[in-house]
Structure formats: C-alpha cells, structure tokens
Design a protein around this motif. Structure first.
Motif, PDB file in Angstrom:
ATOM      1  N   CYS A 100       6.986  78.971 -26.734  1.00 42.83           N
ATOM      2  CA  CYS A 100       7.030  77.508 -26.902  1.00 42.83           C
ATOM      3  C   CYS A 100       8.443  77.068 -27.315  1.00 42.83           C
ATOM      4  O   CYS A 100       9.002  77.561 -28.292  1.00 42.83           O
ATOM      5  CB  CYS A 100       6.020  77.083 -27.958  1.00 42.83           C
ATOM      6  SG  CYS A 100       6.111  75.323 -28.330  1.00 42.83           S
ATOM      7  N   LEU A 101       8.992  76.126 -26.562  1.00 42.46           N
ATOM      8  CA  LEU A 101      10.360  75.668 -26.818  1.00 42.46           C
ATOM      9  C   LEU A 101      10.458  74.845 -28.103  1.00 42.46           C
ATOM     10  O   LEU A 101      11.438  74.919 -28.841  1.00 42.46           O
ATOM     11  CB  LEU A 101      10.857  74.843 -25.625  1.00 42.46           C
ATOM     12  CG  LEU A 101      10.996  75.643 -24.330  1.00 42.46           C
ATOM     13  CD1 LEU A 101      11.197  74.719 -23.152  1.00 42.46           C
ATOM     14  CD2 LEU A 101      12.156  76.632 -24.428  1.00 42.46           C
ATOM     15  N   ARG A 102       9.417  74.084 -28.361  1.00 43.42           N
ATOM     16  CA  ARG A 102       9.421  73.258 -29.571  1.00 43.42           C
ATOM     17  C   ARG A 102       9.378  74.160 -30.811  1.00 43.42           C
ATOM     18  O   ARG A 102      10.121  73.952 -31.766  1.00 43.42           O
ATOM     19  CB  ARG A 102       8.199  72.329 -29.551  1.00 43.42           C
ATOM     20  CG  ARG A 102       8.115  71.415 -30.724  1.00 43.42           C
ATOM     21  CD  ARG A 102       6.942  70.436 -30.554  1.00 43.42           C
ATOM     22  NE  ARG A 102       6.903  69.506 -31.662  1.00 43.42           N
ATOM     23  CZ  ARG A 102       6.282  69.740 -32.797  1.00 43.42           C
ATOM     24  NH1 ARG A 102       5.654  70.889 -32.973  1.00 43.42           N
ATOM     25  NH2 ARG A 102       6.294  68.852 -33.767  1.00 43.42           N
ATOM     26  N   ARG A 116       2.122  76.926 -30.274  1.00 42.83           N
ATOM     27  CA  ARG A 116       2.169  76.198 -28.996  1.00 42.83           C
ATOM     28  C   ARG A 116       2.152  74.700 -29.243  1.00 42.83           C
ATOM     29  O   ARG A 116       1.441  74.220 -30.124  1.00 42.83           O
ATOM     30  CB  ARG A 116       0.951  76.574 -28.138  1.00 42.83           C
ATOM     31  CG  ARG A 116       0.946  78.012 -27.665  1.00 42.83           C
ATOM     32  CD  ARG A 116      -0.386  78.340 -27.000  1.00 42.83           C
ATOM     33  NE  ARG A 116      -0.551  77.620 -25.748  1.00 42.83           N
ATOM     34  CZ  ARG A 116      -0.059  78.037 -24.585  1.00 42.83           C
ATOM     35  NH1 ARG A 116       0.614  79.157 -24.513  1.00 42.83           N
ATOM     36  NH2 ARG A 116      -0.257  77.339 -23.489  1.00 42.83           N
ATOM     37  N   CYS A 117       2.952  73.962 -28.444  1.00 40.38           N
ATOM     38  CA  CYS A 117       2.945  72.496 -28.577  1.00 40.38           C
ATOM     39  C   CYS A 117       2.137  71.861 -27.455  1.00 40.38           C
ATOM     40  O   CYS A 117       1.764  70.702 -27.532  1.00 40.38           O
ATOM     41  CB  CYS A 117       4.373  71.954 -28.559  1.00 40.38           C
ATOM     42  SG  CYS A 117       5.173  72.046 -26.942  1.00 40.38           S
ATOM     43  N   GLU A 118       1.860  72.640 -26.404  1.00 37.63           N
ATOM     44  CA  GLU A 118       1.113  72.169 -25.222  1.00 37.63           C
ATOM     45  C   GLU A 118       1.827  71.054 -24.469  1.00 37.63           C
ATOM     46  O   GLU A 118       1.219  70.304 -23.723  1.00 37.63           O
ATOM     47  CB  GLU A 118      -0.314  71.717 -25.599  1.00 37.63           C
ATOM     48  CG  GLU A 118      -1.147  72.750 -26.336  1.00 37.63           C
ATOM     49  CD  GLU A 118      -1.381  74.040 -25.564  1.00 37.63           C
ATOM     50  OE1 GLU A 118      -1.033  74.105 -24.366  1.00 37.63           O
ATOM     51  OE2 GLU A 118      -1.881  75.005 -26.168  1.00 37.63           O
ATOM     52  N   LYS A 119       3.119  70.885 -24.701  1.00 40.37           N
ATOM     53  CA  LYS A 119       3.856  69.829 -24.007  1.00 40.37           C
ATOM     54  C   LYS A 119       5.111  70.347 -23.320  1.00 40.37           C
ATOM     55  O   LYS A 119       5.593  69.727 -22.379  1.00 40.37           O
ATOM     56  CB  LYS A 119       4.251  68.727 -25.003  1.00 40.37           C
ATOM     57  CG  LYS A 119       3.131  67.798 -25.327  1.00 40.37           C
ATOM     58  CD  LYS A 119       3.651  66.525 -25.946  1.00 40.37           C
ATOM     59  CE  LYS A 119       2.579  65.452 -25.941  1.00 40.37           C
ATOM     60  NZ  LYS A 119       3.081  64.148 -26.280  1.00 40.37           N
ATOM     61  N   CYS A 120       5.683  71.420 -23.818  1.00 42.05           N
ATOM     62  CA  CYS A 120       6.936  71.908 -23.220  1.00 42.05           C
ATOM     63  C   CYS A 120       6.632  72.676 -21.936  1.00 42.05           C
ATOM     64  O   CYS A 120       5.485  73.039 -21.664  1.00 42.05           O
ATOM     65  CB  CYS A 120       7.711  72.762 -24.212  1.00 42.05           C
ATOM     66  SG  CYS A 120       6.988  74.373 -24.488  1.00 42.05           S
ATOM     67  N   CYS A 123       4.747  75.949 -22.500  1.00 42.09           N
ATOM     68  CA  CYS A 123       3.326  75.813 -22.862  1.00 42.09           C
ATOM     69  C   CYS A 123       2.497  75.370 -21.657  1.00 42.09           C
ATOM     70  O   CYS A 123       1.321  75.681 -21.558  1.00 42.09           O
ATOM     71  CB  CYS A 123       3.156  74.821 -24.001  1.00 42.09           C
ATOM     72  SG  CYS A 123       3.609  75.488 -25.607  1.00 42.09           S
TER      73      CYS A 123
END
Ligand SMILES: [Zn+2]
Length: 396
Positions: A100-102, A116-120, A123
C-alpha cells in the motif's frame, strides 16, 4: 486549468484534482509536499507518479556531483551525501513497492497506518504471489560471473543472449550465464532486477551508470538457502470508490448530480461552477426542502439559493416525499397559471454575480430560452434584464 510546478503553484488552490509527476522526485519529502497540493478541499483527487530507471540515474548523478558545502567539514559533507542517498533509496522503494502506497508514505513519516487503504493503485490491483527463486538465481549468478562490473542493461542483454558489440567486447558471450534467460522479455528481466533490488538481494553502486552488486542476502539465494517471492498483478479493479455517501443516499446523490449536469450543460459552464461534489453530498446529508434549509448547505449563499435553490430543493423533496412533491407541484402549477394571466410575477433582484453570468451567456450566444432555464427565471425576465444591460451599454 493545467499548471506546471513552476507556475503559481504557491497559490493556495483548494480544488486541484490531479498532481502528475512525469519523473521521480528526489525524495519522499518533496513528493509529499507536491502531492499534498491535491484535494485540499477534502474531495478525492489523483496523484500519478511516472518514473523510469533514467530518473534514478539522474538523481544519483546529482547527489554524486553536488558541490560540497564549504561551511561544512569533509565529514559533515559526507554524512549529508549519505543521508541524501538514503532518502533517494526510500523514494525508489516507494516507486517499486507492491504494498500500500499510503501506508508506505505514512510510516516513512513516522505515522501509524493500516496495511491497506483500498484506494491506491497497489491496493486496487489483484496480486498473486509467485515464486521466482530460479530466475532470481540466474540473474544473481550472471551478476557474480561477470564479476559485478556491469549495470542492469548489460546483465539483461547477457541473460537474453544478445550478441551486441558491447557484450562481445567484454567476451560476455563466452560466459556460462549467457542466454540463460533466452526468450524472456527484457521488460520482465528488468522488473525482476527491480524486485531483487527492492527486496535487498542486490544493490546499485556508483553514480551515472551504476553497477549491480550482490548483497549477503543475495548470496543466500544463490546458495539455495533463501527463496524469492514476488507479487504479480492480475487485474486492476476499475471501480474506484469515491463519494463517501451512505448507501441510501447514493440514489439522491446521483439525481442531484444529474440535475447539476443538466444545468451546467444549459449554462455552458463546468459542473463544479454550479456546485461542488461536497456541496451535493451535504445536500444528501441535510436534505433541505426550504430556502432556509438550503442556505445551511456548505457552499450555498444568497446567489446560489436564488439561482438553483428551487431546482435542487424540488428534486430533494421529490426524492424524500414524492406525495408532498406532487401536491406542491399541483398547487404551484395552478398559481402559475393564475399569475401568468395577471402578469404579476415579481422580479427577483439580480445580484452582480448573476448579472455577470448573464452577460457571459448572452455574449456566448446562448438562446433566451436556455438562459432562462439556467437562471430559473422567465424568458420575459431575461429579455427585460438584457434590455437594461443594453441601455447601460454593457451588451450590444
Ligand atoms: Zn493502498
């Protein structure tokens, strides 16, 4: 509006929707600052980072060739350079990570983060874990057998069995690892090399055209004492979660968006000029059906109330209470037919903003009918306002 970072980006613009890097920043501190210009209004925005091996070489070159600061001792200059190299390596790892990048960014700055941010983009990518130990051993062995004197491109050429002048000039075609990965695409070998670097099995040494060296961890792989695994992308999910509108309100949100699009099209302006997404979301939350309630919505002032209040509160009422809406509509229809026959429609005062819009629309060639619809006024009112503007010499 599109702007480069050299152009007025110091101005605090809250609705920057995209920050696109066409090369890799020199460290995460810079990237964080630049990417942070997006979405200051709290709306979803995209940061796209494109990078290539050349960026890494350029960044290394600059660190290597920075003039030493005369006010610092040699030792201090060395420490500074090492620190810069270290910061660069974190930036490279960010570009290459499959996690996860965030989370990577937050942890770099010492903050806690979910895995996990589920947006990057990472993810949103479905990965499968693949064992690449054998291919990794071939690469590592090629680096070692060519005596750790070459960069990624040469190693790649040797493994693919490319008989270039360069390769032949070092007698690399005679190496036992020559053409060991024949048939594998260059891109694939390069990405494996990246992966080995990201996982610490090899390191780049030197600036400009750095050469590859095998680390202690890499030697363990060569000796068969460690496995190398990588994550391969299967598919990227195309649905990106955006509006944090509760499930129940999605329908209303879509209805309001549709209304906004219709008004924007009629007025020939971008949708966000009418209302921002966050204003629509606030409407979903507050579901205003009167003028007073509508004024409490974020981003609504007297002008917007006058221009769009009725259109939006009607739409909300139709959603919230269809029976009441139908009743109200019937009454207003009756009232309208009465008032029209007596010519007693009161004129709402035109605000400066609305007048400016009117001039722009008129000069832009919009028809009276279109203008009237957009302003929620009668065609007669529009003609009257235009006449007044003409008398003042503001339009022709
Ligand atoms: Zn993520």
């Amino acid at each position: 509006m599109v702007a480069t970072n050299a152009f007025g980006m110091g101005i605090d613009k809250s609705d920057v929707r995209y920050v696109i890097h066409y090369n890799m920043p020199k460290n995460l501190e810079s990237y964080y600052q630049e990417a942070g210009r997006a979405g200051r209004d709290g709306e979803d925005s995209d940061c796209i980072l494109m990078f290539g091996q050349q960026d890494i070489e350029t960044a290394r070159f600059f660190i290597e060739n920075t003039e030493p600061n005369p006010e610092l001792s040699d030792e201090q200059n060395d420490t500074f350079k090492k620190k810069e190299e270290e910061r660069l390596s974190f930036m490279i790892a960010y570009c290459k990570t499959k996690g996860c990048l965030r989370a990577y960014m937050l942890r770099y700055f010492g903050d806690a983060a979910d895995d996990r941010c589920e947006k990057c983009s990472n993810c949103l990518t479905n990965f499968k874990t693949v064992d690449v130990t054998v291919d990794a051993q071939k690469i590592l062995s090629c680096i070692v057998r060519t005596r750790q004197r070459f960069g990624a491109q040469t190693i790649c050429d040797v493994l693919r069995g490319k008989e270039s002048q360069w390769v032949k000039s070092f007698h690399l075609t005679e190496q036992s690892t020559f053409a060991l990965l024949k048939g594998m695409r260059q891109k694939k070998i390069k990405s494996l090399i990246d992966e080995l670097e990201a996982q610490g099995y090899i390191v780049y040494v030197g600036a400009g055209k750095p050469i590859l060296k095998v680390t202690d961890a890499g030697w363990l792989v060569l000796k068969g004492k460690a496995q190398v695994q990588t994550r391969e992308a299967l598919t990227i999910q195309t649905t990106v979660k955006t509006a944090p509108v509760s499930e129940n309100d999605t329908e209303l949100f879509e209805a309001l968006r549709e209304l906004r699009a219709k008004i924007a099209q009629k007025r020939g302006v971008p949708a966000f000029v009418i209302f921002s997404d966050s204003a629509l979301r606030d409407m979903c939350l507050k579901t205003p059906t009167t003028d007073e309630e509508f004024l409490t919505v974020n981003g609504v002032g007297e002008t917007k109330l006058k221009l769009y209040g009725k259109l939006f509160t009607d739409r909300i009422l139709a959603y919230k209470n269809p029976a009441l809406y139908a009743e109200k509509n019937k009454q207003s229809e009756q009232r309208k037919s009465k008032t029209v026959s007596h010519y007693t429609i009161p004129f709402d005062r035109w605000t400066a903003e609305e007048t400016a819009d009117l001039i722009a629309e008129y000069n832009g060639g919009r028809s009276i009918k279109e203008i009237a619809w957009g302003h929620n006024r009668t065609q007669r009112a529009i003609r009257f306002a235009l006449d007044k503007l003409r008398d003042k010499g503001l339009i022709y």
